[in-house]
Write a protein that holds these residues in place. Structure first.
Motif, PDB file in Angstrom:
ATOM      1  N   LEU A 158       1.745  11.632  15.412  1.00 24.04           N
ATOM      2  CA  LEU A 158       3.055  12.677  15.086  1.00 24.04           C
ATOM      3  C   LEU A 158       2.112  12.679  13.312  1.00 24.04           C
ATOM      4  N   ARG A 211       0.012  19.438   9.801  1.00 24.38           N
ATOM      5  CA  ARG A 211      -1.315  19.654  10.110  1.00 24.38           C
ATOM      6  C   ARG A 211      -1.830  19.299   8.802  1.00 24.38           C
ATOM      7  N   TRP A 239      -4.333  18.258  20.740  1.00 22.43           N
ATOM      8  CA  TRP A 239      -2.966  18.837  20.377  1.00 22.43           C
ATOM      9  C   TRP A 239      -2.123  19.944  21.578  1.00 22.43           C
ATOM     10  N   PRO A 247       1.452  19.749  21.684  1.00 24.41           N
ATOM     11  CA  PRO A 247       2.950  19.943  20.853  1.00 24.41           C
ATOM     12  C   PRO A 247       4.189  20.227  21.786  1.00 24.41           C
ATOM     13  N   GLU A 248       3.816  20.400  23.412  1.00 23.65           N
ATOM     14  CA  GLU A 248       5.377  20.893  23.689  1.00 23.65           C
ATOM     15  C   GLU A 248       5.488  19.859  24.645  1.00 23.65           C
ATOM     16  N   ARG A 286       1.186  15.383  18.279  1.00 22.48           N
ATOM     17  CA  ARG A 286       2.569  15.963  17.997  1.00 22.48           C
ATOM     18  C   ARG A 286       2.935  16.276  17.207  1.00 22.48           C
ATOM     19  N   PRO A 287       4.096  16.775  17.010  1.00 20.34           N
ATOM     20  CA  PRO A 287       4.670  17.264  15.605  1.00 20.34           C
ATOM     21  C   PRO A 287       5.722  15.906  15.619  1.00 20.34           C
ATOM     22  N   CYS A 295       9.448  14.909  17.144  1.00 16.48           N
ATOM     23  CA  CYS A 295       8.726  14.276  18.774  1.00 16.48           C
ATOM     24  C   CYS A 295       9.003  12.918  18.507  1.00 16.48           C
TER      25      CYS A 295
END
Length: 249
Positions: free
Chosen positions: A54, A58, A135, A137-138, A162-163, A166
């Motif tokens: 996480l 980026r 990758w 992210p969702e 993931r960001p 999260c």
């Protein structure tokens, strides 16, 4: 029914105490950072499970954290490394300088979400794949759970970016790391591991492997062109079982 001794139960790899690191069902793969290895069950990246990364944003050095392991897999174990749905084109010269064997690296362009997750699952089901880096992210908890189970069956490494937002969400990943920093230093906070939570953040010196380039930007002149997403399956290899099952968008 025969009673099972408590010592036998505590020796199981899927049981751990809150005051110590758990044993690992498989030997870990050295991360290339001794301080991090000491904090991980099995002494390195755990094979056969989901590793959730996480980053705060980026380009903090997140790929630099994986370079030593990816280099060992591709050049040492002669295993495939599959990158799924990177947000930007990866820079081949920098990856090669980090020791990654580019002939064993496949970058797959998939649509975000379930298409990318499907590609990850097919890659994990392919013999000769040592690591999948994705990758997603969702991705939700249910999707991550399916990928974790696929990684357990394959005994391969599965890294999912993931960001950092999260971090507040539930996740089936046995190992979750928050990444922060800039330049040559990367802050690594272990949010979750099989064992007691660490008391401090690690500060690691990492190599920054990727000159991130939006896909719309033409690559700069170089003797080695950047790696762009490839719309093809994993190439046939002697150990391949179902390589043709990997599709791309």
């Amino acid at each position: 029914m025969r009673a099972i001794p408590l010592a036998d139960i505590l020796a199981r790899a899927d049981i751990w105490r809150g005051d110590s690191l758990a044993s690992a069902p498989l030997p870990g793969l050295a991360t290339g950072f001794a301080a991090l290895d000491l904090e991980l069950p099995g002494g390195g990246w755990p094979r056969g499970g989901l590793i959730e990364l996480l980053p705060a944003q980026r380009g903090v050095g997140e790929l630099g954290l994986l370079l030593p392991a990816l280099a060992h897999l591709s050049a040492g174990e002669l295993a495939w490394v599959v990158c799924v749905a990177p947000p930007h084109a990866l820079h081949a010269p920098a990856l090669a300088r980090g020791g990654v064997d580019l002939s064993r690296l496949l970058v797959v362009s998939s649509a975000p979400g379930r298409d990318a997750a499907w590609t990850c699952a097919r890659a994990l089901d392919t013999e000769g794949v040592g690591a999948v880096v994705a990758w997603l992210p969702e991705a939700d908890a249910a999707l991550l759970r399916r990928l974790h189970l696929a990684a357990e069956e394959s005994r391969s490494l599965l890294f999912v970016f993931r960001p950092q937002e999260c971090a507040a969400q539930a996740s089936p990943a046995p190992l979750r790391l928050c990444l922060t920093g800039a330049g040559e230093r990367l802050g690594v906070q272990i949010l979750k591991r099989r064992g007691a939570p660490p008391l401090h953040m690690l500060s690691l010196s990492v190599q920054r492997p990727a000159a991130w380039r939006p896909r719309a930007t033409p690559p700069a002149q170089s003797h080695v062109a950047p790696i762009h997403a490839l719309a093809r399956p994993v190439p046939a290899a002697p150990a391949a079982r179902r390589a043709s099952g990997i599709r791309t968008a």
